[in-house]
Design a protein around this motif. Sequence first.
Motif, PDB file in Angstrom:
ATOM      1  N   LEU A 151     -67.204  28.316  73.866  1.00  0.00           N
ATOM      2  CA  LEU A 151     -66.665  29.021  72.701  1.00  0.00           C
ATOM      3  C   LEU A 151     -65.677  30.108  73.113  1.00  0.00           C
ATOM      4  N   ARG A 152     -66.004  30.850  74.167  1.00  0.00           N
ATOM      5  CA  ARG A 152     -65.086  31.883  74.648  1.00  0.00           C
ATOM      6  C   ARG A 152     -63.792  31.270  75.155  1.00  0.00           C
ATOM      7  N   THR A 153     -63.906  30.118  75.816  1.00  0.00           N
ATOM      8  CA  THR A 153     -62.723  29.473  76.376  1.00  0.00           C
ATOM      9  C   THR A 153     -61.769  29.016  75.283  1.00  0.00           C
ATOM     10  N   GLU A 154     -62.290  28.623  74.135  1.00  0.00           N
ATOM     11  CA  GLU A 154     -61.428  28.238  73.017  1.00  0.00           C
ATOM     12  C   GLU A 154     -60.548  29.414  72.591  1.00  0.00           C
ATOM     13  N   VAL A 155     -61.130  30.606  72.538  1.00  0.00           N
ATOM     14  CA  VAL A 155     -60.359  31.813  72.198  1.00  0.00           C
ATOM     15  C   VAL A 155     -59.387  32.141  73.324  1.00  0.00           C
ATOM     16  N   LEU A 156     -59.855  32.040  74.560  1.00  0.00           N
ATOM     17  CA  LEU A 156     -59.004  32.331  75.716  1.00  0.00           C
ATOM     18  C   LEU A 156     -57.802  31.396  75.776  1.00  0.00           C
ATOM     19  N   ASP A 157     -58.018  30.124  75.467  1.00  0.00           N
ATOM     20  CA  ASP A 157     -56.908  29.158  75.515  1.00  0.00           C
ATOM     21  C   ASP A 157     -55.817  29.513  74.514  1.00  0.00           C
ATOM     22  N   GLU A 158     -56.201  29.986  73.335  1.00  0.00           N
ATOM     23  CA  GLU A 158     -55.210  30.414  72.348  1.00  0.00           C
ATOM     24  C   GLU A 158     -54.395  31.589  72.878  1.00  0.00           C
ATOM     25  N   LEU A 159     -55.073  32.511  73.535  1.00  0.00           N
ATOM     26  CA  LEU A 159     -54.377  33.667  74.114  1.00  0.00           C
ATOM     27  C   LEU A 159     -53.450  33.237  75.248  1.00  0.00           C
ATOM     28  N   ARG A 160     -53.885  32.271  76.021  1.00  0.00           N
ATOM     29  CA  ARG A 160     -53.053  31.773  77.115  1.00  0.00           C
ATOM     30  C   ARG A 160     -51.756  31.165  76.587  1.00  0.00           C
ATOM     31  N   ILE A 161     -51.862  30.398  75.503  1.00  0.00           N
ATOM     32  CA  ILE A 161     -50.671  29.790  74.905  1.00  0.00           C
ATOM     33  C   ILE A 161     -49.695  30.868  74.451  1.00  0.00           C
ATOM     34  N   GLN A 162     -50.220  31.911  73.806  1.00  0.00           N
ATOM     35  CA  GLN A 162     -49.359  33.005  73.356  1.00  0.00           C
ATOM     36  C   GLN A 162     -48.761  33.758  74.529  1.00  0.00           C
ATOM     37  N   SER A 163     -49.526  33.905  75.598  1.00  0.00           N
ATOM     38  CA  SER A 163     -49.027  34.647  76.766  1.00  0.00           C
ATOM     39  C   SER A 163     -47.860  33.925  77.428  1.00  0.00           C
ATOM     40  N   ILE A 164     -47.842  32.602  77.343  1.00  0.00           N
ATOM     41  CA  ILE A 164     -46.716  31.839  77.902  1.00  0.00           C
ATOM     42  C   ILE A 164     -45.419  32.216  77.185  1.00  0.00           C
ATOM     43  N   ARG A 165     -45.500  32.374  75.869  1.00  0.00           N
ATOM     44  CA  ARG A 165     -44.316  32.767  75.103  1.00  0.00           C
ATOM     45  C   ARG A 165     -43.849  34.161  75.508  1.00  0.00           C
ATOM     46  N   VAL A 166     -44.809  35.044  75.761  1.00  0.00           N
ATOM     47  CA  VAL A 166     -44.456  36.400  76.184  1.00  0.00           C
ATOM     48  C   VAL A 166     -43.757  36.363  77.537  1.00  0.00           C
ATOM     49  N   VAL A 167     -44.306  35.606  78.468  1.00  0.00           N
ATOM     50  CA  VAL A 167     -43.716  35.499  79.813  1.00  0.00           C
ATOM     51  C   VAL A 167     -42.299  34.924  79.734  1.00  0.00           C
ATOM     52  N   GLU A 168     -42.111  33.937  78.866  1.00  0.00           N
ATOM     53  CA  GLU A 168     -40.774  33.354  78.703  1.00  0.00           C
ATOM     54  C   GLU A 168     -39.787  34.371  78.147  1.00  0.00           C
TER      55      GLU A 168
END
Length: 245
Positions: free
Chosen positions: A164-181
């Motif tokens: 369950l925590r990983t599902e939330v973490l994965d969403e944050l990871r996707i958003q962080s990619i946009r930030v890095v770009e």
Amino acid sequence: MSHMKCAYCETKISMGFLEVEHYRPKGNVDDLTHSGYWWLALEWSNLLPSCPPCNKRLRQHIVTAEMTVQQIRDLELNRPAKSYGKFDKFPVRNKRLTPPDNDHFSEGALLIDPTRMDPKPELKWRSDIRYSVVEASDIQGGQSDMGKETIVCLALNRVELVRLRTEVLDELRIQSIRVVEDIAKITRVGATQQEIDFALGSAKRTIADMWRSAEPTKPFSAMARAFIEDLATQVESRCASGLGA
């Protein structure tokens, strides 16, 4: 008090599954040296809203940071053989309370009470591996004893909770990619001021959206907050070095 989340693991719980957890066990303590804190059974300060897997001792699989994705998937396919969860556990450093004492701090409790202290210094959230695993914070001389005992006592790395925590973490990871770009565009050599302003605005909007996951009402907000704070530190460092060049 806890925004309909378990006070320990921050899982969202509905009224039908909400349990009233006794921080200090009311009946007995598992080390058999104490008959339980029966005189605190109805003390409001000793009661916490909890989910059943944290409150009870149930058969559960435990995930470690060293496990591979396949090993964790294999766990989920098999019936757990060992039981984990708080139940009558209550680890302490010092002598246990006796009636009618109610000094919360004299025992040196090793189980985090989130209503009295900030768990952040005792726990670290792993985001550098596939699954969201929590570990005891590194301190001088080793790891936090309170962090280690709390994680074991509450089975905070049980497989269902990690998933369950990983599902939330994965969403944050996707958003962080946009930030890095966006940050890459800001620090690109030859970028125009217009391009920098647009990319900076985009990065700020994404980070602001990410912070919604760290609101107190959201499940696993402590994990989300740690991830976002780490990302913000990386962004500041990248911007400072990139713009400085």
